[in-house]
Motif scaffolding. Structure first.
Motif, PDB file in Angstrom:
ATOM      1  N   TYR A  97     -21.216  94.590 136.519  1.00 43.15           N
ATOM      2  CA  TYR A  97     -19.271  94.085 135.886  1.00 43.15           C
ATOM      3  C   TYR A  97     -18.538  94.967 136.170  1.00 43.15           C
ATOM      4  O   TYR A  97     -17.146  94.398 136.404  1.00 43.15           O
ATOM      5  CB  TYR A  97     -20.194  94.188 134.840  1.00 43.15           C
ATOM      6  N   ARG A  98     -19.068  96.736 136.072  1.00 49.92           N
ATOM      7  CA  ARG A  98     -17.004  96.584 136.477  1.00 49.92           C
ATOM      8  C   ARG A  98     -16.311  97.364 137.263  1.00 49.92           C
ATOM      9  O   ARG A  98     -15.404  97.516 137.221  1.00 49.92           O
ATOM     10  CB  ARG A  98     -17.814  98.587 135.647  1.00 49.92           C
ATOM     11  N   SER A  99     -17.076  96.588 138.570  1.00 46.14           N
ATOM     12  CA  SER A  99     -16.461  96.639 139.626  1.00 46.14           C
ATOM     13  C   SER A  99     -16.332  95.512 139.780  1.00 46.14           C
ATOM     14  O   SER A  99     -15.241  95.244 141.158  1.00 46.14           O
ATOM     15  CB  SER A  99     -17.539  97.107 140.971  1.00 46.14           C
ATOM     16  N   LYS A 100     -16.272  94.488 139.446  1.00 51.09           N
ATOM     17  CA  LYS A 100     -15.098  93.199 139.568  1.00 51.09           C
ATOM     18  C   LYS A 100     -14.022  92.726 139.280  1.00 51.09           C
ATOM     19  O   LYS A 100     -13.649  93.658 137.829  1.00 51.09           O
ATOM     20  CB  LYS A 100     -16.533  91.794 138.754  1.00 51.09           C
ATOM     21  N   PRO A 101     -12.704  92.271 139.364  1.00 52.48           N
ATOM     22  CA  PRO A 101     -11.387  92.103 138.979  1.00 52.48           C
ATOM     23  C   PRO A 101     -12.007  91.358 137.077  1.00 52.48           C
ATOM     24  O   PRO A 101     -12.117  91.279 137.135  1.00 52.48           O
ATOM     25  CB  PRO A 101     -11.092  91.089 140.276  1.00 52.48           C
ATOM     26  N   ALA A 102     -10.292  92.051 136.705  1.00 54.72           N
ATOM     27  CA  ALA A 102     -10.620  91.964 135.696  1.00 54.72           C
ATOM     28  C   ALA A 102     -10.530  90.541 134.520  1.00 54.72           C
ATOM     29  O   ALA A 102     -11.266  90.042 133.762  1.00 54.72           O
ATOM     30  CB  ALA A 102      -9.352  92.285 134.591  1.00 54.72           C
ATOM     31  N   TRP A 103     -10.168  89.851 135.969  1.00 49.30           N
ATOM     32  CA  TRP A 103      -9.974  88.212 135.418  1.00 49.30           C
ATOM     33  C   TRP A 103     -11.543  87.851 135.507  1.00 49.30           C
ATOM     34  O   TRP A 103     -11.490  86.223 134.851  1.00 49.30           O
ATOM     35  CB  TRP A 103      -9.157  87.245 135.968  1.00 49.30           C
ATOM     36  N   ALA A 399     -12.904  90.919 125.351  1.00 53.23           N
ATOM     37  CA  ALA A 399     -12.063  89.837 125.872  1.00 53.23           C
ATOM     38  C   ALA A 399     -10.097  90.524 125.828  1.00 53.23           C
ATOM     39  O   ALA A 399      -9.517  90.415 126.484  1.00 53.23           O
ATOM     40  CB  ALA A 399     -12.033  88.851 125.731  1.00 53.23           C
ATOM     41  N   LEU A 400     -10.551  91.510 124.055  1.00 56.55           N
ATOM     42  CA  LEU A 400      -9.149  91.336 124.188  1.00 56.55           C
ATOM     43  C   LEU A 400      -8.897  92.361 124.605  1.00 56.55           C
ATOM     44  O   LEU A 400      -7.399  92.463 125.352  1.00 56.55           O
ATOM     45  CB  LEU A 400      -8.982  91.808 122.352  1.00 56.55           C
ATOM     46  N   PHE A 401      -9.585  94.060 124.974  1.00 57.83           N
ATOM     47  CA  PHE A 401      -9.132  94.544 125.934  1.00 57.83           C
ATOM     48  C   PHE A 401      -9.256  94.222 127.889  1.00 57.83           C
ATOM     49  O   PHE A 401      -8.197  95.400 128.008  1.00 57.83           O
ATOM     50  CB  PHE A 401     -11.223  95.888 126.202  1.00 57.83           C
ATOM     51  N   THR A 408      -1.345  95.429 130.987  1.00 55.26           N
ATOM     52  CA  THR A 408      -0.990  96.713 131.212  1.00 55.26           C
ATOM     53  C   THR A 408      -1.459  97.629 132.963  1.00 55.26           C
ATOM     54  O   THR A 408      -0.774  98.498 133.529  1.00 55.26           O
ATOM     55  CB  THR A 408      -1.833  98.015 130.412  1.00 55.26           C
ATOM     56  N   GLY A 409      -2.440  97.133 133.045  1.00 56.24           N
ATOM     57  CA  GLY A 409      -3.109  97.291 134.991  1.00 56.24           C
ATOM     58  C   GLY A 409      -3.686  98.390 134.707  1.00 56.24           C
ATOM     59  O   GLY A 409      -4.103  99.054 135.416  1.00 56.24           O
TER      60      GLY A 409
END
Length: 445
Positions: A97-103, A399-401, A408-409
């Motif tokens: 999960y952590r390796s995937k893009p934010a979207w 979702a908020l984070f 912010t990137g």
């Protein structure tokens, strides 16, 4: 005891459906984006599980836990309720999960909420397709409505016929539990309600605090008013022994005036609380007659009133027609629940927070598929809304984070997410304790 088991069975079945659909939403989006799912469980499996199965060539273990407080979908590379920090100390893998893009991570997170909303809309659509809906015309209810003490304090009187809310004519009083609450919500949100009283229209100013005032009251704000005229008397019943006959109209019990069947039930409830099983009553036959009644521990007189028999209006929906109607139904329920949620942050509102006892009491005492599906859809709406709240440990917190990260990137550190998850879990635990205490206060103390 039979009623308890019927309601408990309905509650377990409904929650099982909702949890499975919610977690499947997370699971589906995770698999779409090639994220590994380590576990998919109905209920929690602390220490052991009732059932587990891992298909050949699959990374996912499916199972049923023994703690019926929900369920979970353990997604690799994500800090969740499992608090698996050891996995997070290892180098990130492309299938985590952590390796995937934010979207993509955002869609995985909101997948559960999205599926709960879709489920609610689908259930409402199929309920309308299967049963349609039934309502009574408020303005044709000749005997009017009966009101609780809160309503009477702001100006309503038993027998009032509801005509308008903020100048808009109202006709539909739905007969199902979910939508029958909509008319009350409209009244709570209104500035003025117009009723017909003794043939004349009367305006009643509605205070802004009505929604709060009406919370945690033991009686319904308003309901159909049924006159206390007797249609039948059970042979050998306390009423028959006292001398009550078909055609009588009860005018008082234990010295308290009876205007309607609603009053009669309320007064009998008060007598039961006082354990006063012998009392006087007055009935109108040709004249006013004074009688004495004695009831057993059930406090049932053994009489049936003359019901109003107002015509029920039935709307039917075709298959394709039911979907927009079901979505509209669900949106109205969601808007109403969001509107009511503001009261949770008051002292009175906090008392309304309940756990399994309160939720289970919403289901009918007898198995009714129509009411079951309506209540399941309603709970699906609640589950979606509660999960999207921006509280750490809930989907809304994650979702908020993620939204902040997309703006912010910058991705929050694992340490920050661990602490946020812990704080969120403590908040949820506190809410769980409050809800359980309220249930005990209502049903035990």
């Amino acid at each position: 005891m039979e009623i308890f088991f019927i309601r408990a069975l309905q509650l377990i079945l409904a929650l099982s459906i909702l949890v499975l659909i919610h977690e499947f939403g997370h699971f589906l989006f995770a698999r779409v984006f090639n994220v590994r799912v380590d576990k998919f469980y109905l209920f929690f499996d602390w220490k052991f599980s009732l059932f587990k199965w891992k298909p050949k060539n699959s990374d996912t273990e499916y199972g049923v836990g023994w703690i019926p407080l929900g369920g979970y979908c353990k997604i690799a590379g994500m800090i969740d309720e499992s608090m698996d920090t050891e996995q997070m100390k290892q180098p990130a893998q492309p299938w985590e999960y952590r390796s995937k893009p934010a979207w993509q991570r955002l869609l995985i997170i909101v997948g559960g909420v999205l599926f709960n909303l879709i489920l609610a809309f689908f259930i409402y659509s199929m309920v309308l397709f299967t049963w349609g809906d039934y309502y009574t015309d408020l303005q044709k209810m000749e005997n009017g409505l009966a009101f609780n003490q809160t309503a009477k304090e702001i100006g309503f009187k038993d027998g009032d016929i509801l005509m308008k809310i903020d100048g808009e004519e109202k006709h539909k009083l739905y007969l199902d539990k979910v939508r029958s609450a909509n008319i009350l919500r409209d009244i709570c949100d209104a500035k003025e309600v117009t009723v017909k009283r003794d043939g004349e229209e009367v305006s009643i100013a509605i205070p802004d605090t009505l929604g709060l005032l009406n919370m945690n009251r033991p009686t319904i704000f308003m309901q159909e008013r049924i006159l206390a005229c007797i249609d039948s008397v059970e042979t050998g019943s306390p009423a028959a022994t006292a001398g009550i006959a078909k055609g009588d109209k009860i005018v008082s019990i234990d010295g308290k005036s009876v205007d309607s069947w609603n009053d009669l039930k309320r007064i009998m409830g008060e007598l039961k609380q006082e354990n006063k099983n012998t009392f006087s009553l007055q009935v109108e036959r040709d004249t006013i007659m004074s009688l004495t009644a004695k009831v057993d521990s059930t406090f049932i007189l053994g009489i049936t009133p003359v019901f109003n028999n107002y015509p029920e209006i039935h709307n039917e929906y075709g298959f394709f027609e039911s979907f927009p109607a079901g979505v509209s139904f669900g949106i109205n329920v969601l808007q109403g629940y969001v509107s009511d949620f503001q009261y949770v942050f008051s002292s009175e509102g906090a008392k309304s927070v309940g756990m399994f006892g309160s939720i289970g009491s919403l289901f009918p005492a007898q198995w009714d598929w129509h009411e079951f599906w309506l209540m399941t859809a309603f709970l699906s709406i609640i589950l979606a809304f509660m999960n999207i709240l921006p509280i750490p440990a809930l989907d809304g917190g994650h979702a908020l984070f993620l939204i902040v990260e997309m703006i912010t990137g910058k991705q929050p550190s694992d340490k920050f997410m661990e602490r946020a998850q812990m704080i969120g879990m403590l908040l949820i635990l506190g809410l769980f304790v409050l809800a359980t205490y309220n249930d005990l206060a209502k049903f035990v103390f």
